[in-house]
Design a protein around this motif. Structure first.
Motif, PDB file in Angstrom:
ATOM      1  N   PHE A 140      -2.288   5.567 -11.756  1.00 42.73           N
ATOM      2  CA  PHE A 140      -3.424   5.344 -12.649  1.00 42.73           C
ATOM      3  C   PHE A 140      -4.302   6.585 -12.762  1.00 42.73           C
ATOM      4  O   PHE A 140      -5.053   6.710 -13.718  1.00 42.73           O
ATOM      5  CB  PHE A 140      -4.240   4.149 -12.156  1.00 42.73           C
ATOM      6  N   ASP A 169      -1.661   3.881 -18.057  1.00 40.39           N
ATOM      7  CA  ASP A 169      -1.855   2.431 -17.984  1.00 40.39           C
ATOM      8  C   ASP A 169      -0.488   1.758 -18.102  1.00 40.39           C
ATOM      9  O   ASP A 169       0.167   1.864 -19.142  1.00 40.39           O
ATOM     10  CB  ASP A 169      -2.770   2.035 -19.141  1.00 40.39           C
ATOM     11  N   ILE A 170      -0.089   1.059 -17.069  1.00 40.82           N
ATOM     12  CA  ILE A 170       1.255   0.449 -17.031  1.00 40.82           C
ATOM     13  C   ILE A 170       1.442  -0.592 -18.131  1.00 40.82           C
ATOM     14  O   ILE A 170       2.569  -0.837 -18.564  1.00 40.82           O
ATOM     15  CB  ILE A 170       1.541  -0.140 -15.621  1.00 40.82           C
ATOM     16  N   ALA A 221       1.169   1.483  -8.211  1.00 42.11           N
ATOM     17  CA  ALA A 221       1.103   1.826  -6.782  1.00 42.11           C
ATOM     18  C   ALA A 221       0.637   0.589  -6.003  1.00 42.11           C
ATOM     19  O   ALA A 221      -0.537   0.438  -5.672  1.00 42.11           O
ATOM     20  CB  ALA A 221       0.158   3.004  -6.570  1.00 42.11           C
ATOM     21  N   VAL A 230      -4.801  -3.872 -11.476  1.00 42.23           N
ATOM     22  CA  VAL A 230      -3.663  -3.863 -12.394  1.00 42.23           C
ATOM     23  C   VAL A 230      -3.281  -5.299 -12.789  1.00 42.23           C
ATOM     24  O   VAL A 230      -2.855  -5.545 -13.924  1.00 42.23           O
ATOM     25  CB  VAL A 230      -2.486  -3.059 -11.779  1.00 42.23           C
ATOM     26  N   SER A 253      -0.435  -2.231  -3.609  1.00 36.13           N
ATOM     27  CA  SER A 253      -1.269  -2.314  -2.384  1.00 36.13           C
ATOM     28  C   SER A 253      -2.252  -1.153  -2.185  1.00 36.13           C
ATOM     29  O   SER A 253      -3.037  -1.196  -1.249  1.00 36.13           O
ATOM     30  CB  SER A 253      -0.417  -2.444  -1.106  1.00 36.13           C
ATOM     31  N   THR A 254      -2.203  -0.120  -3.052  1.00 38.95           N
ATOM     32  CA  THR A 254      -3.051   1.055  -2.780  1.00 38.95           C
ATOM     33  C   THR A 254      -4.450   0.955  -3.389  1.00 38.95           C
ATOM     34  O   THR A 254      -5.234   1.890  -3.268  1.00 38.95           O
ATOM     35  CB  THR A 254      -2.400   2.359  -3.285  1.00 38.95           C
ATOM     36  N   GLY A 255      -4.751  -0.170  -4.044  1.00 41.69           N
ATOM     37  CA  GLY A 255      -6.095  -0.361  -4.594  1.00 41.69           C
ATOM     38  C   GLY A 255      -6.930  -1.186  -3.629  1.00 41.69           C
ATOM     39  O   GLY A 255      -7.190  -0.776  -2.494  1.00 41.69           O
ATOM     40  N   VAL A 256      -7.282  -2.369  -4.063  1.00 42.74           N
ATOM     41  CA  VAL A 256      -8.109  -3.274  -3.247  1.00 42.74           C
ATOM     42  C   VAL A 256      -7.447  -3.578  -1.891  1.00 42.74           C
ATOM     43  O   VAL A 256      -8.144  -3.784  -0.890  1.00 42.74           O
ATOM     44  CB  VAL A 256      -8.361  -4.587  -4.028  1.00 42.74           C
ATOM     45  N   TYR A 257      -6.115  -3.574  -1.841  1.00 41.60           N
ATOM     46  CA  TYR A 257      -5.409  -3.918  -0.597  1.00 41.60           C
ATOM     47  C   TYR A 257      -5.384  -2.775   0.425  1.00 41.60           C
ATOM     48  O   TYR A 257      -4.906  -2.952   1.550  1.00 41.60           O
ATOM     49  CB  TYR A 257      -3.996  -4.425  -0.895  1.00 41.60           C
TER      50      TYR A 257
HETATM   51  P1  ADP Z   1      -3.594  -4.072  -4.822  1.00 37.74           P
HETATM   52  O1  ADP Z   1      -4.414  -5.322  -4.698  1.00 37.74           O
HETATM   53  O2  ADP Z   1      -2.112  -4.316  -4.639  1.00 37.74           O
HETATM   54  O3  ADP Z   1      -4.111  -2.941  -3.992  1.00 37.74           O
HETATM   55  P2  ADP Z   1      -4.820  -2.961  -7.250  1.00 37.74           P
HETATM   56  O4  ADP Z   1      -4.641  -3.462  -8.651  1.00 37.74           O
HETATM   57  O5  ADP Z   1      -6.182  -3.064  -6.653  1.00 37.74           O
HETATM   58  O6  ADP Z   1      -3.691  -3.697  -6.381  1.00 37.74           O
HETATM   59  O7  ADP Z   1      -4.367  -1.434  -7.178  1.00 37.74           O
HETATM   60  C1  ADP Z   1      -3.044  -0.988  -7.195  1.00 37.74           C
HETATM   61  C2  ADP Z   1      -2.967   0.324  -7.952  1.00 37.74           C
HETATM   62  O8  ADP Z   1      -2.943   0.057  -9.358  1.00 37.74           O
HETATM   63  C3  ADP Z   1      -4.151   1.275  -7.737  1.00 37.74           C
HETATM   64  O9  ADP Z   1      -3.640   2.586  -7.542  1.00 37.74           O
HETATM   65  C4  ADP Z   1      -4.909   1.188  -9.058  1.00 37.74           C
HETATM   66  O10 ADP Z   1      -5.583   2.406  -9.347  1.00 37.74           O
HETATM   67  C5  ADP Z   1      -3.772   0.969 -10.025  1.00 37.74           C
HETATM   68  N1  ADP Z   1      -4.091   0.413 -11.353  1.00 37.74           N
HETATM   69  C6  ADP Z   1      -5.155  -0.313 -11.751  1.00 37.74           C
HETATM   70  N2  ADP Z   1      -5.055  -0.632 -13.056  1.00 37.74           N
HETATM   71  C7  ADP Z   1      -3.887  -0.081 -13.501  1.00 37.74           C
HETATM   72  C8  ADP Z   1      -3.202  -0.031 -14.754  1.00 37.74           C
HETATM   73  N3  ADP Z   1      -3.691  -0.641 -15.853  1.00 37.74           N
HETATM   74  N4  ADP Z   1      -2.017   0.640 -14.826  1.00 37.74           N
HETATM   75  C9  ADP Z   1      -1.481   1.241 -13.727  1.00 37.74           C
HETATM   76  N5  ADP Z   1      -2.070   1.223 -12.527  1.00 37.74           N
HETATM   77  C10 ADP Z   1      -3.254   0.570 -12.406  1.00 37.74           C
END
Ligand code: ADP
Length: 169
Positions: free
Chosen positions: A156, A9-10, A119, A32, A121-125
Motif C-alpha cells: 500500500f 490499491d489492491i 501484506a 484492506v 497481518s502487517t496493519g492492525v494485526y
Molecule cells: P491486518 O488486520 O491483517 O493487519 P490491515 O488491513 O490492517 O490488515 O493491513 C494489512 C496491509 O494492507 C497493510 O500493509 C495496509 O497498509 C494494507 N492496505 C490497506 N488498504 C489497502 C488497499 N486498499 N490495498 C492494498 N493494501 C492495503
C-alpha cells in the motif's frame, strides 16, 4: 510462476483473485478488508454471511481461506484469509505462512491463473513487515505452482514495497 511486487490499491487489480486480509468474523472490518467490501458492494457481505451460516458458524480459523465472488470489483474472485494477530501468538510465522499457502492452494483448486495479495497481518494485526516478507518468501519458494502463472504482492505504500523488494527481489 512470475512474481510481481507492486504498490497501490489492491481493489483496482484485474486478476483472477485478490486476497482479503479478513478477520475471523468474515463480516468486514477496517484496512484492506473495509476497502474490499466497499469496492465489491453489499453482495460480498451477503455471500460472507452465508459462508458463516453454512460452513463457519464460529468464524474462519486463523490461517484458513475461503473463496467468494468479487461482484463490483475488477477481479473475478476474492479469497478471504485470516492472518495472525502478531502479539497474540507465541509462534505467529506458521500461521501467517498457512494464510498465504491456503490462499494459493484454493486458487489452484479453482484453476486460477493470477492472484494478488496484500501484506497480510502487517496493519492492525501488528506483524513486522520485514518478518512478514520473510514468511512470504519461504512460502513462495516451496509452493508447487500449477495453474497459477502470476502472483502479485500488492503493497500500500512505496516504503512497504521497498522493504519487500529488499527481501524478496
Ligand atoms: P491486518 O488486520 O491483517 O493487519 P490491515 O488491513 O490492517 O490488515 O493491513 C494489512 C496491509 O494492507 C497493510 O500493509 C495496509 O497498509 C494494507 N492496505 C490497506 N488498504 C489497502 C488497499 N486498499 N490495498 C492494498 N493494501 C492495503
Amino acid at each position: 510462476m512470475k512474481l510481481e511486487i507492486a504498490v497501490g490499491d489492491i481493489t483496482k487489480l484485474r486478476v483472477d483473485a485478490i486476497v482479503n486480509a479478513a478477520n475471523r468474523s468474515l463480516l468486514g472490518g477496517g484496512g484492506v478488508d473495509g476497502a474490499i467490501h466497499r469496492a465489491a458492494g453489499p453482495r460480498l457481505l451477503q455471500e460472507c454471511r452465508e459462508i458463516r451460516r453454512t460452513r463457519h458458524p464460529d468464524g474462519l480459523p486463523v490461517g484458513q481461506a475461503v473463496l467468494t465472488g468479487a461482484y463490483d470489483l475488477p477481479a473475478k474472485h476474492v479469497i478471504h484469509t485470516v492472518g495472525p494477530v502478531f502479539a497474540a501468538e507465541r509462534d505467529p510465522a506458521p500461521l501467517l505462512a498457512a494464510a498465504y499457502r491456503n490462499s494459493l492452494a484454493l486458487a489452484e483448486e479453482h484453476g486460477l491463473r493470477s492472484i494478488a495479495f496484500p501484506a497480510i497481518s502487517t496493519g492492525v494485526y501488528g506483524y513486522p513487515r520485514e518478518d512478514a516478507a520473510q514468511v512470504v518468501k519461504g512460502v513462495l519458494a516451496k509452493f508447487a505452482f500449477k495453474s497459477l502463472e502470476r502472483v502479485v504482492l500488492c503493497y500500500f505504500s512505496p516504503d512497504d514495497k521497498a522493504v519487500a523488494e529488499r527481501i524478496l527481489g
